[in-house]
Scaffold this active site. Structure first.
Site, mmCIF file in Angstrom:
data_model
loop_
_atom_site.group_PDB
_atom_site.id
_atom_site.type_symbol
_atom_site.label_atom_id
_atom_site.label_comp_id
_atom_site.label_asym_id
_atom_site.label_seq_id
_atom_site.Cartn_x
_atom_site.Cartn_y
_atom_site.Cartn_z
ATOM 1 N N GLN A 9 0.830 -1.205 0.000
ATOM 2 C CA GLN A 9 0.000 0.000 0.000
ATOM 3 C C GLN A 9 0.867 1.258 0.000
ATOM 4 O OE1 GLN A 9 -2.251 0.240 3.658
ATOM 5 N NE2 GLN A 9 -0.476 -0.172 4.948
ATOM 6 N N THR A 31 3.251 -7.586 5.903
ATOM 7 C CA THR A 31 3.146 -8.331 7.164
ATOM 8 C C THR A 31 1.993 -9.328 7.133
ATOM 9 O OG1 THR A 31 1.779 -6.575 8.113
ATOM 10 C CG2 THR A 31 4.148 -6.473 8.550
ATOM 11 N N TYR A 145 9.021 7.785 17.208
ATOM 12 C CA TYR A 145 9.071 7.889 15.746
ATOM 13 C C TYR A 145 10.193 8.822 15.300
ATOM 14 C CZ TYR A 145 7.335 8.567 10.969
ATOM 15 O OH TYR A 145 7.212 8.618 9.601
ATOM 16 N N SER A 146 10.296 9.968 15.963
ATOM 17 C CA SER A 146 11.339 10.944 15.625
ATOM 18 C C SER A 146 12.731 10.366 15.857
ATOM 19 C CB SER A 146 11.152 12.215 16.455
ATOM 20 O OG SER A 146 12.138 13.168 16.137
ATOM 21 N N LYS A 149 13.561 7.829 13.047
ATOM 22 C CA LYS A 149 13.840 8.443 11.751
ATOM 23 C C LYS A 149 15.119 9.279 11.792
ATOM 24 C CE LYS A 149 10.255 6.774 9.588
ATOM 25 N NZ LYS A 149 10.414 5.796 8.495
#
Length: 238
Positions: A9, A31, A145-146, A149
């Site tokens: 997706q 997954t 998340y930060s 990344k």
């Protein structure tokens, strides 16, 4: 041959489709079995999908060994799959932290390690990872998340230095706010707030991200390595 994680997706699907349209055989991961069915449907005879759990490091190594045993050679690795599990730090539990770090950062180590020897042997390779503008600017409720990344930036710079003389480039594409299923869940107030931070006053498209990946995977980008290409409509300018 190219391998794209999270190819069922969004951005991953768009990248895999563009690679396939260029005549490059593609292996896509998901997954779920349903995700694999979607991958097989659009790739048709120019590749295939398989189930891969990026939280399970043993599974990554086993699956990649299977691929190489079948004499598939991965020349282009696109680390696209990633997750979010947002919460303020004071409420964030260890599972929310560890799952995001495992999938968004640790899995990149194992995926890259699994293809790098073959790339060195062939004296050619492209490793491109989908990062995020949040890795550079941070965001409330996204310390996990930060961090994941942001960690990618140091990883890719260091790996780029290690393999630059081997004909292998290592880069990041860092999207801003992109029109995907996730952004469709925003209510009108959230949407307007995000839009106000984007000078171009619009969301990016998956096609625009895929186009950048296609460029970095091509011979036209053979002298570009260790870089983070920001695609965010001007919301962040390093």
């Amino acid at each position: 041959m190219a391998l794209v994680t999270g190819a069922n997706q969004g951005i991953g699907k768009e990248i895999a489709k563009k690679l396939s349209e260029k005549g490059i055989k593609v292996i896509g991961t998901s997954t779920t079995i349903n995700g694999v069915k979607i991958i097989n449907q659009y790739l048709k005879k120019n590749g295939f999908g398989f189930v891969l759990n990026l939280k399970d490091t043993d599974s990554i190594l086993e699956k990649m060994k299977e691929i190489y045993k079948k004499n598939y050679s991965i020349d282009i690795l696109i680390n696209n799959a990633g997750i979010k599990s947002d919460n303020l730090l004071v409420y964030m539990n260890s599972r929310e932290w560890e799952n995001v770090i495992k999938i968004n950062l640790t899995s990149i180590f194992y995926m890259s390690k699994s293809v790098i020897r073959s790339m060195i042997k062939n004296k050619y390779g492209r490793i491109i990872t989908i990062g995020s503008v949040i890795g550079s600017i941070g965001n409330r409720g996204q310390v996990n998340y930060s961090a994941s990344k942001s960690g990618l930036i140091g990883f890719h710079k260091s790996l780029a230095l290690e393999v630059a003389s081997k004909g292998i480039t290592v880069n990041i594409v860092a999207p801003g706010l992109i029109d995907t299923q996730l952004t469709k869940k925003l209510n009108i107030l959230q949407y307007k707030k995000h839009l106000s931070n984007i000078p171009m006053q619009r969301l990016g498209t998956t096609k625009e991200i895929a186009d950048a990946v296609m460029f970095l995977s091509s011979e036209k980008a053979s002298y570009i390595t260790g870089q983070t290409l920001h695609i965010n409509g001007g919301m962040y300018m390093p």
